[in-house]
Design a protein around this motif. Sequence first.
Motif, short mmCIF file in Angstrom:
data_model
loop_
_atom_site.label_atom_id
_atom_site.label_comp_id
_atom_site.label_asym_id
_atom_site.label_seq_id
_atom_site.Cartn_x
_atom_site.Cartn_y
_atom_site.Cartn_z
N GLY A 1 38.23 -65.88 -33.67
CA GLY A 1 39.58 -65.39 -33.45
C GLY A 1 40.63 -66.41 -33.82
O GLY A 1 41.63 -66.09 -34.48
N PHE A 2 40.42 -67.67 -33.42
CA PHE A 2 41.38 -68.72 -33.74
C PHE A 2 41.44 -68.96 -35.25
O PHE A 2 42.53 -69.23 -35.80
CB PHE A 2 41.03 -70.01 -33.01
CG PHE A 2 41.52 -70.07 -31.60
CD1 PHE A 2 42.86 -70.30 -31.33
CD2 PHE A 2 40.66 -69.88 -30.53
CE1 PHE A 2 43.33 -70.35 -30.03
CE2 PHE A 2 41.11 -69.92 -29.23
CZ PHE A 2 42.45 -70.16 -28.97
N ARG A 3 40.30 -68.89 -35.94
CA ARG A 3 40.31 -69.10 -37.39
C ARG A 3 41.14 -68.03 -38.09
O ARG A 3 41.86 -68.32 -39.05
CB ARG A 3 38.87 -69.08 -37.92
CG ARG A 3 38.11 -70.37 -37.69
CD ARG A 3 36.68 -70.24 -38.20
NE ARG A 3 35.94 -71.49 -38.05
CZ ARG A 3 34.62 -71.59 -38.20
NH1 ARG A 3 33.92 -70.49 -38.51
NH2 ARG A 3 34.01 -72.75 -38.04
N PHE A 4 41.01 -66.79 -37.61
CA PHE A 4 41.80 -65.72 -38.23
C PHE A 4 43.29 -66.01 -38.06
O PHE A 4 44.08 -65.86 -39.01
CB PHE A 4 41.44 -64.38 -37.58
CG PHE A 4 42.30 -63.24 -38.05
CD1 PHE A 4 42.04 -62.63 -39.27
CD2 PHE A 4 43.36 -62.78 -37.30
CE1 PHE A 4 42.83 -61.59 -39.73
CE2 PHE A 4 44.16 -61.74 -37.73
CZ PHE A 4 43.89 -61.14 -38.96
N ILE A 5 43.69 -66.41 -36.88
CA ILE A 5 45.11 -66.68 -36.61
C ILE A 5 45.61 -67.86 -37.43
O ILE A 5 46.66 -67.79 -38.08
CB ILE A 5 45.32 -66.92 -35.11
CG1 ILE A 5 45.08 -65.62 -34.33
CG2 ILE A 5 46.72 -67.47 -34.83
CD1 ILE A 5 44.95 -65.81 -32.84
N ILE A 6 44.87 -68.95 -37.41
CA ILE A 6 45.30 -70.15 -38.13
C ILE A 6 45.32 -69.90 -39.63
O ILE A 6 46.17 -70.44 -40.36
CB ILE A 6 44.36 -71.33 -37.79
CG1 ILE A 6 44.52 -71.70 -36.31
CG2 ILE A 6 44.65 -72.53 -38.69
CD1 ILE A 6 43.49 -72.70 -35.81
N GLY A 7 44.41 -69.06 -40.12
CA GLY A 7 44.32 -68.81 -41.56
C GLY A 7 45.36 -67.87 -42.11
O GLY A 7 45.42 -67.67 -43.33
N HIS A 8 46.19 -67.27 -41.25
CA HIS A 8 47.19 -66.31 -41.71
C HIS A 8 48.57 -66.72 -41.19
O HIS A 8 48.87 -66.58 -40.00
CB HIS A 8 46.83 -64.90 -41.26
CG HIS A 8 45.55 -64.40 -41.87
ND1 HIS A 8 44.31 -64.60 -41.28
CD2 HIS A 8 45.30 -63.75 -43.05
CE1 HIS A 8 43.37 -64.09 -42.05
NE2 HIS A 8 43.94 -63.57 -43.13
N ALA A 9 49.38 -67.22 -42.11
CA ALA A 9 50.67 -67.82 -41.75
C ALA A 9 51.61 -66.88 -40.98
O ALA A 9 52.27 -67.32 -40.03
CB ALA A 9 51.36 -68.34 -43.00
N PRO A 10 51.71 -65.59 -41.35
CA PRO A 10 52.65 -64.74 -40.59
C PRO A 10 52.29 -64.65 -39.11
O PRO A 10 53.19 -64.63 -38.26
CB PRO A 10 52.52 -63.37 -41.28
CG PRO A 10 52.02 -63.67 -42.64
CD PRO A 10 51.12 -64.85 -42.48
N ILE A 11 51.00 -64.61 -38.80
CA ILE A 11 50.59 -64.46 -37.40
C ILE A 11 50.85 -65.75 -36.63
O ILE A 11 51.45 -65.72 -35.54
CB ILE A 11 49.10 -64.05 -37.32
CG1 ILE A 11 48.92 -62.65 -37.92
CG2 ILE A 11 48.61 -64.09 -35.87
CD1 ILE A 11 47.49 -62.16 -37.93
N HIS A 12 50.44 -66.89 -37.17
CA HIS A 12 50.65 -68.10 -36.38
C HIS A 12 52.11 -68.52 -36.35
O HIS A 12 52.56 -69.13 -35.37
CB HIS A 12 49.72 -69.25 -36.81
CG HIS A 12 49.93 -69.82 -38.16
ND1 HIS A 12 48.98 -69.79 -39.16
CD2 HIS A 12 50.99 -70.49 -38.69
CE1 HIS A 12 49.43 -70.41 -40.23
NE2 HIS A 12 50.65 -70.83 -39.97
N ALA A 13 52.90 -68.14 -37.34
CA ALA A 13 54.33 -68.44 -37.28
C ALA A 13 55.01 -67.62 -36.18
O ALA A 13 55.86 -68.14 -35.44
CB ALA A 13 54.98 -68.14 -38.63
N LEU A 14 54.64 -66.35 -36.06
CA LEU A 14 55.18 -65.52 -34.99
C LEU A 14 54.78 -66.08 -33.62
O LEU A 14 55.59 -66.10 -32.68
CB LEU A 14 54.67 -64.09 -35.13
CG LEU A 14 55.30 -63.24 -36.24
CD1 LEU A 14 54.45 -62.00 -36.50
CD2 LEU A 14 56.72 -62.83 -35.87
N LEU A 15 53.55 -66.54 -33.49
CA LEU A 15 53.09 -67.07 -32.22
C LEU A 15 53.76 -68.39 -31.87
O LEU A 15 54.04 -68.66 -30.69
CB LEU A 15 51.56 -67.25 -32.25
CG LEU A 15 50.75 -65.95 -32.23
CD1 LEU A 15 49.27 -66.23 -32.47
CD2 LEU A 15 50.94 -65.21 -30.91
N ILE A 16 54.04 -69.21 -32.86
CA ILE A 16 54.74 -70.47 -32.60
C ILE A 16 56.15 -70.20 -32.07
O ILE A 16 56.59 -70.83 -31.10
CB ILE A 16 54.79 -71.33 -33.88
CG1 ILE A 16 53.39 -71.88 -34.20
CG2 ILE A 16 55.78 -72.49 -33.72
CD1 ILE A 16 53.29 -72.55 -35.56
#
Length: 441
Positions: free
Chosen positions: A216-231
């Motif tokens: 799950g974490f790899r998917f999030i870290i590997g996709h910039a739109p998702i981890h940018a929204l989470l940040i």
Amino acid sequence: MSAIPFPATFRALRYRNFQLFLGGQLISVIGTWMQSIAQSWLVYRLTGSTVLLGLVGFTGQFPVFLVSPIGGIVADRYDRRRVVIVTQTASMALALVLALLTLTGWVRIWHIFALATLLGAVNAIDVPTRQAFLMDMVGRADLMNAIALNSSMFNGARIVGPAVAGILVASIGEGWCFFTNGISYLAVIAGLIMMRIPPQRRAARGGSALAHVTEGFRFIIGHAPIHALLILLGAVSVTGMPFSVLMPVFADKVLHGGPRGLGLLMGASGAGALAGALLLAARQSVRGLGRWVVVSAGGFGAALILFALSRSIHLSVAILVIVGFAMMIEIGATNTLIQSMSPDRLRGRVMAVYSMTMLGMAPVGALLAGIVAGRIGAPATVGAGGAICLVAAAAFSRRLPALREEGRRLIHAQQLAMGDPAAGLAGGGPAVEETLDGERS
């Protein structure tokens, strides 16, 4: 599905399962808000300490940060309806224990800390499972509407719950608020039992728990739109959302409104959030939600600064309507975008990280807010948090154009995986062509 026609704003209510879910949740969440206000006032009455107010908020939510990865695995592996029944039953038991302790006069501050910690651990399983469960009830086509209506229900209860709690606390004490909350869980449990959910594909149970969490974490870290929204959501959660933890101080020391004033202030924030949720519910697609995230995060920060400067309870109530509206748009739009970009097999784990970010990071902010408020005062603390939210929104805005294309690709991929015929259109169809910033590719 129900045969009753519904306006577009309420289209997810066509589904019988969602009707049962929303009706039960409405009653239960009113009780939850009553307990939240009553517990804050009880802690403040027993201790008079802003630090302990922040510390109770920390202990109640920090388990979400620690345990949510397990909650994500549970949501992806097991029957989500049954999981939610178990977590709601556990929450009911904890509320009734707190009611018993308070009504008998045995309650001590350590009891509140212990029960808040246990409830936080339960929520770490409950929140990601309930968020992922929305897809099981309505499907991808009406997911955004279901998220928005669920938020509308939550914030409608946020208007009623604090107002009722303010009256009850002032007249007969906090214990009856806790008891009412405990009984209210029966409504949501009954609704869940009455549902008819078809069998859902779940993640294979092979492999270690660590491997599933890591995926799950790899998917999030590997996709910039998702981890940018989470940040961005994390920044808002840590620095802006703790304003609610300090609300008893504003109600008592700054605005001199007492427990009724506390209910009024929290209800005003809920009214604004309800309006924001209904606005999201009226939307037909995810088009342009990225810009909504930017504007709402910035507006939230600016409104917090104005609230910190106000010394009039009437002006503060009006400002908190804006605070609640902007906060709801930011949270709801982020939730919708992330779920739209996430594959169903990882949905529980992705929503677990969302829960960690929104709820699990908030206690860090609550603890810091309580400590800082003890040194520089509640108004200065809230104002500083608002300023940081403004900076975070500006930083996300600068990245937004670069995130657009990958966001479109992710949503298109999930539409294809779910067999959405609109996904076959060139470029993923009009629903995704303006996903993150409102500009057509």
